[in-house]
Design a protein around this motif. Structure first.
Motif, PDB file in Angstrom:
ATOM      1  N   ARG A 135      24.969  35.448 -10.300  1.00  0.00           N
ATOM      2  CA  ARG A 135      24.450  36.455  -9.379  1.00  0.00           C
ATOM      3  C   ARG A 135      23.600  37.444 -10.178  1.00  0.00           C
ATOM      4  NH1 ARG A 135      29.822  35.977  -8.472  1.00  0.00           N
ATOM      5  NH2 ARG A 135      30.279  38.028  -9.373  1.00  0.00           N
ATOM      6  N   PHE A 136      22.421  37.742  -9.679  1.00  0.00           N
ATOM      7  CA  PHE A 136      21.458  38.570 -10.381  1.00  0.00           C
ATOM      8  C   PHE A 136      21.488  39.991  -9.797  1.00  0.00           C
ATOM      9  CE2 PHE A 136      20.376  34.255 -10.988  1.00  0.00           C
ATOM     10  CZ  PHE A 136      19.655  34.154 -12.175  1.00  0.00           C
ATOM     11  N   ILE A 137      21.731  40.972 -10.646  1.00  0.00           N
ATOM     12  CA  ILE A 137      21.757  42.364 -10.218  1.00  0.00           C
ATOM     13  C   ILE A 137      20.402  42.975 -10.558  1.00  0.00           C
ATOM     14  CG2 ILE A 137      22.998  44.539 -10.298  1.00  0.00           C
ATOM     15  CD1 ILE A 137      24.638  42.027  -9.417  1.00  0.00           C
ATOM     16  N   VAL A 138      19.670  43.374  -9.531  1.00  0.00           N
ATOM     17  CA  VAL A 138      18.328  43.916  -9.730  1.00  0.00           C
ATOM     18  C   VAL A 138      18.289  45.358  -9.218  1.00  0.00           C
ATOM     19  CG1 VAL A 138      17.313  41.623  -9.536  1.00  0.00           C
ATOM     20  CG2 VAL A 138      17.430  43.082  -7.521  1.00  0.00           C
ATOM     21  N   THR A 146      22.100  42.498  -5.041  1.00  0.00           N
ATOM     22  CA  THR A 146      22.540  41.271  -5.693  1.00  0.00           C
ATOM     23  C   THR A 146      21.835  40.081  -5.076  1.00  0.00           C
ATOM     24  OG1 THR A 146      24.730  42.233  -6.131  1.00  0.00           O
ATOM     25  CG2 THR A 146      24.540  39.836  -6.256  1.00  0.00           C
ATOM     26  N   VAL A 147      21.318  39.206  -5.934  1.00  0.00           N
ATOM     27  CA  VAL A 147      20.622  38.001  -5.486  1.00  0.00           C
ATOM     28  C   VAL A 147      21.312  36.799  -6.115  1.00  0.00           C
ATOM     29  CG1 VAL A 147      18.413  36.787  -5.323  1.00  0.00           C
ATOM     30  CG2 VAL A 147      18.454  39.297  -5.402  1.00  0.00           C
ATOM     31  N   SER A 148      21.655  35.810  -5.320  1.00  0.00           N
ATOM     32  CA  SER A 148      22.275  34.604  -5.861  1.00  0.00           C
ATOM     33  C   SER A 148      21.258  33.779  -6.635  1.00  0.00           C
ATOM     34  CB  SER A 148      22.865  33.753  -4.732  1.00  0.00           C
ATOM     35  OG  SER A 148      21.820  33.195  -3.936  1.00  0.00           O
ATOM     36  N   ALA A 149      21.750  32.972  -7.560  1.00  0.00           N
ATOM     37  CA  ALA A 149      20.848  32.112  -8.335  1.00  0.00           C
ATOM     38  C   ALA A 149      20.069  31.182  -7.412  1.00  0.00           C
ATOM     39  CB  ALA A 149      21.639  31.319  -9.362  1.00  0.00           C
TER      40      ALA A 149
END
Length: 284
Positions: A135-138, A146-149
């Motif tokens: 999960r990508f925290i931007v 949060t954006v999933s891979a």
């Protein structure tokens, strides 16, 4: 060549970096390790008016335990990933893939988040992030999200990051009891992957209970080989079963043609490399 002139800022917090990026607009570039951006600047394929250096933001470096996941700062170098005991224990696939990235000099400068945000389909860390359900925290002017891979990689060199957003950290679910392997094919040492396979399996009583397979450079974004995963579940971890499952690796893929390979050759490589990766991961 010499890059075009630009303004340079080196903020010390994520918030100040986001503000600088938003104020500069479309003409700004963010620099992490610089291993991809600097050559582009020198060739004047990009000419930003402002360069925002993330290297002085302590919050964006290091690996820590987040409970059921690891928190990996976007500015953590490949070298630090390679040597971190938490990564080796709970996310072995990332460690193994990082071992194959370029050479020691690049690994000491290049960053985990920089590689992911660059989104080169031949990059070796994209498929492991997908396989691990990272999960990508931007962070942007509207706060953090949060954006999933699965949603982060959009197209060639394109991610879900908005213009005013910065990738701050990556949350990687722990896969402590899984075994893993990353297999890649390239013409010369340190070259980009022509095809790569990120494989993880969890076995119980000699049978495959769960499997995660993701492919590098078989589409414009990393993709899961779900047909292979489905073919493995409940099967004995034998060489024959692993090879049979790997025959499904190219299903649903759309590889491109370039100077290294055409689609048919890449699909052949995907099957062969998946078989190798599964065999190594399962210890057969």
């Amino acid at each position: 060549m010499i890059p075009a002139a630009f303004d340079y800022v080196a903020p010390t917090t994520v918030d100040s970096a986001v503000r600088a990026l938003a104020e500069a607009g479309d003409e700004a570039k963010v620099i992490a390790g610089g291993q991809s951006l600097l050559p582009v600047l020198r060739m004047r394929l990009a000419a930003p008016t402002k360069l925002i250096d993330l290297g002085r933001i302590p919050e964006m470096r290091g690996v820590r335990d987040g409970g059921d996941h690891l928190v990996i700062g976007a500015m953590t170098t490949h070298y630090d990933i390679q040597s971190d005991p938490l990564v080796a224990e709970h996310a072995e696939l990332i460690k193994l893939a990082t071992d194959t990235v370029a050479d020691p000099q690049v690994r000491h400068r290049g960053t985990f988040g920089g590689s992911l945000a660059h989104a080169d389909p031949a990059g070796d860390l994209l498929a492991p992030a997908l396989a691990l359900d990272a999960r990508f925290i931007v962070s942007g002017m509207d706060g953090r999200r949060t954006v999933s891979a699965a949603d982060f990689f959009v197209d060639f060199f394109t991610t879900a990051l908005h213009q005013d957003e910065i990738l701050v950290e990556v949350h990687v679910p722990k896969h402590t009891d899984w075994t893993a392997h990353y297999e890649k094919f390239h013409r010369v040492a340190q070259a980009w992957s022509i095809v790569g396979v990120a494989a993880m399996v969890r076995a119980e009583a000699g049978k495959i209970a769960e499997a995660r397979i993701a492919l590098t450079n078989m589409a414009s974004v990393p993709i899961r080989a779900t047909a292979v995963e489905d073919a493995l579940i409940g099967k004995q971890a034998t060489a024959e079963n692993l090879k049979a499952a790997a025959e499904h690796a190219a299903e649903g893929t759309s590889p491109t043609t370039d100077g290294n390979a055409d689609p048919a050759y890449r699909q052949h490589l995907a099957r062969v490399l998946t078989s190798r990766a599964l065999t190594a991961a399962a210890g057969v």
